[in-house]
Write a protein that holds these residues in place. Structure first.
Motif, PDB file in Angstrom:
ATOM      1  N   TYR A 185       0.854  -1.184   0.000  1.00 14.37           N
ATOM      2  CA  TYR A 185       0.000   0.000   0.000  1.00 14.37           C
ATOM      3  C   TYR A 185       0.892   1.237   0.000  1.00 14.37           C
ATOM      4  N   GLY A 186       0.405   2.300  -0.592  1.00 17.95           N
ATOM      5  CA  GLY A 186       1.189   3.520  -0.663  1.00 17.95           C
ATOM      6  C   GLY A 186       0.344   4.741  -0.390  1.00 17.95           C
ATOM      7  N   VAL A 187       1.019   5.778   0.072  1.00 17.11           N
ATOM      8  CA  VAL A 187       0.385   7.077   0.290  1.00 17.11           C
ATOM      9  C   VAL A 187       1.137   8.092  -0.548  1.00 17.11           C
ATOM     10  N   VAL A 188       0.401   8.853  -1.337  1.00 18.35           N
ATOM     11  CA  VAL A 188       0.962   9.947  -2.121  1.00 18.35           C
ATOM     12  C   VAL A 188       0.398  11.235  -1.545  1.00 18.35           C
ATOM     13  N   LEU A 189       1.292  12.099  -1.083  1.00 19.68           N
ATOM     14  CA  LEU A 189       0.887  13.388  -0.518  1.00 19.68           C
ATOM     15  C   LEU A 189       1.414  14.509  -1.388  1.00 19.68           C
ATOM     16  N   PHE A 190       0.516  15.248  -2.023  1.00 16.38           N
ATOM     17  CA  PHE A 190       0.903  16.488  -2.680  1.00 16.38           C
ATOM     18  C   PHE A 190       0.692  17.583  -1.645  1.00 16.38           C
ATOM     19  N   TYR A 191       1.757  18.300  -1.318  1.00 17.90           N
ATOM     20  CA  TYR A 191       1.651  19.332  -0.286  1.00 17.90           C
ATOM     21  C   TYR A 191       1.957  20.699  -0.877  1.00 17.90           C
TER      22      TYR A 191
END
Length: 169
Positions: free
Chosen positions: A44-50
């Motif tokens: 599983y992965g998390v992509v965070l555009f900040y």
């Protein structure tokens, strides 16, 4: 900031749960590239555009994901974070927050918005906070779109969601 500062008239449809996350590449702090979703495949992965290193809400979110590093790892979840920041601003943030996950920089806000549906602030131009949880095959499990400073993924929710998905029956 007013709502008119957010560009949305030409924003494509947001990514849907179950849809494939688009192929995107970003320069990575420390060298190399972040290739999505392939760098997160197999778990599983998390992509965070900040929004940027200057944003206190983004700093708090990234610091929270770093504090949850062990719990995320135990659940088989990898994290990446990306912004329009230049390399020096992104590297300073990584150092200041002691981020142990991959951080990308120099994102083209318009290209990311076209591919993902993320909101873009008009002036100055940057991505609004957008977060995705990806399944091991690169499909979107959930997406969180914010049109402003607040409203974003938090590590405890991500861990709980993945554990729920992985639980039998």
């Amino acid at each position: 900031m007013t709502q008119s500062d957010i560009e949305s008239a030409d924003t494509p449809t947001r990514l849907s749960n179950g849809g494939q996350f688009p192929a995107l590449e970003f320069a990575k702090v420390g060298g190399g590239t972040i290739s999505l979703p392939s760098d997160l495949s197999g778990g599983y992965g998390v992509v965070l555009f900040y929004r940027g290193a200057w944003c206190p809400y983004c700093n708090a979110q990234l610091a929270a994901f770093q504090r949850a590093h062990d719990s995320l790892g135990a659940a088989g979840i990898a994290v990446v974070a990306i912004s329009v920041d230049d390399e020096s601003a992104a590297a300073a943030l990584v150092s200041k927050r002691r981020l142990g996950f991959a951080v990308g920089y120099g994102a083209d806000a318009d290209q990311v918005a076209a591919a993902t549906g993320a909101y873009v602030n008009a002036d100055p131009k940057y991505l609004q906070s957008t977060g995705f949880v990806l399944a091991p095959d690169g499909t979107v499990v959930t997406a969180v779109y914010s049109s402003g400073a607040i409203g974003r993924l938090v590590p405890d929710d991500v861990i709980g969601l993945v554990r729920y998905i992985q639980s039998p029956g």
